[in-house]
Each structure stands twice: as C-alpha cells, then as structure tokens.
Design a protein around this motif. Structure first.
Motif, PDB file in Angstrom:
ATOM      1  N   GLY A  69      38.024  36.176  43.606  1.00 20.69           N
ATOM      2  CA  GLY A  69      37.580  34.907  42.966  1.00 20.69           C
ATOM      3  C   GLY A  69      36.302  34.647  43.694  1.00 20.69           C
ATOM      4  N   ARG A  81      37.887  30.025  43.209  1.00 24.71           N
ATOM      5  CA  ARG A  81      38.500  30.486  42.192  1.00 24.71           C
ATOM      6  C   ARG A  81      39.724  31.564  42.612  1.00 24.71           C
ATOM      7  NH1 ARG A  81      33.778  31.765  37.557  1.00 24.71           N
ATOM      8  NH2 ARG A  81      33.074  29.687  37.517  1.00 24.71           N
ATOM      9  N   SER A  82      40.559  31.580  41.764  1.00 19.55           N
ATOM     10  CA  SER A  82      41.641  32.527  41.909  1.00 19.55           C
ATOM     11  C   SER A  82      41.269  33.887  41.954  1.00 19.55           C
ATOM     12  CB  SER A  82      42.782  32.078  41.374  1.00 19.55           C
ATOM     13  OG  SER A  82      42.816  31.981  39.938  1.00 19.55           O
ATOM     14  N   ASP A  83      41.815  34.947  42.611  1.00 17.99           N
ATOM     15  CA  ASP A  83      41.812  36.116  42.306  1.00 17.99           C
ATOM     16  C   ASP A  83      42.596  36.476  41.064  1.00 17.99           C
ATOM     17  OD1 ASP A  83      40.616  36.045  44.813  1.00 17.99           O
ATOM     18  OD2 ASP A  83      42.121  36.944  45.831  1.00 17.99           O
ATOM     19  N   TRP A  84      42.136  37.719  40.414  1.00 18.68           N
ATOM     20  CA  TRP A  84      42.913  38.247  39.280  1.00 18.68           C
ATOM     21  C   TRP A  84      42.600  39.782  39.330  1.00 18.68           C
ATOM     22  CZ3 TRP A  84      39.922  40.117  35.146  1.00 18.68           C
ATOM     23  CH2 TRP A  84      38.399  40.017  35.237  1.00 18.68           C
TER      24      TRP A  84
END
Length: 103
Positions: A69, A81-84
């Motif tokens: 992120g 932001r979150s990891d994906w």
C-alpha cells in the motif's frame, strides 16, 4: 488440481475483482493472461480452482504478487493504504474470459 478439492464457498471468496488498467490490458493481449485482485490469504491452487469454477476456462499457471500500500497524506496526517494481493492467471491457448458478456 481439480476444483472439487476445495470448498465451493471458499472459492467464491478468493477472487475479489478483475484488475483493469493499461498494464493489465497490455498483459492480457500479449501474454494471454488475466489479472485479478484476490484475497490476501489466497494460494495459487485456490486461485486456479476459483477461476476454473467461476469462468469455465482452463488455467495453465498462476503467478501471485503482493502489492504494498502507498503512503498517502490526509491533510497534515500521514496515512497508509492497505496491502493487497494480485494474481496473474495464464490461460491455456484458445481460452478467453470476456467480462462484458453479462451486460
């Protein structure tokens, strides 16, 4: 691996969305691959089984990448932001996934 080895309810939760961008359309045209945003705990065999179950195509191979992120500012506060996770799904020759067929 056959799709019957996994729980169907789990396979329906593995694939979150197709990843649509300039890079993904280029990869799809050149290498016969489709890019999906997948659950963060998904494995390659699960992704393969889920794509074969949902789209009725034959999958040759799956590559998975963890996307970090980005750092973003919210006013004077720094946020993240979150990891994906994304999966590059290589289809067997002659196979195709058409996302606009249902509309």
């Amino acid at each position: 691996m056959s799709p019957t080895k996994f729980n169907d309810a789990r396979l329906l939760q593995v694939i979150l969305a197709p990843q649509v961008s300039e890079k993904s359309t280029y990869v799809a045209d050149k290498h016969e691959q489709v890019i999906f945003r997948v659950a963060s705990d998904a494995t390659k065999p699960e992704v393969k089984a889920a794509v074969e179950l949902l789209f009725k195509v034959q999958v040759e191979s799956v590559q998975i990448a963890n996307v970090k992120g980005k750092q973003k500012r919210f006013g004077r506060f720094m946020g993240r932001r979150s990891d994906w996770k994304k999966a590059f799904v290589c289809l067997k020759p002659g196979q195709e996934i058409n996302f606009t067929a249902g509309q």
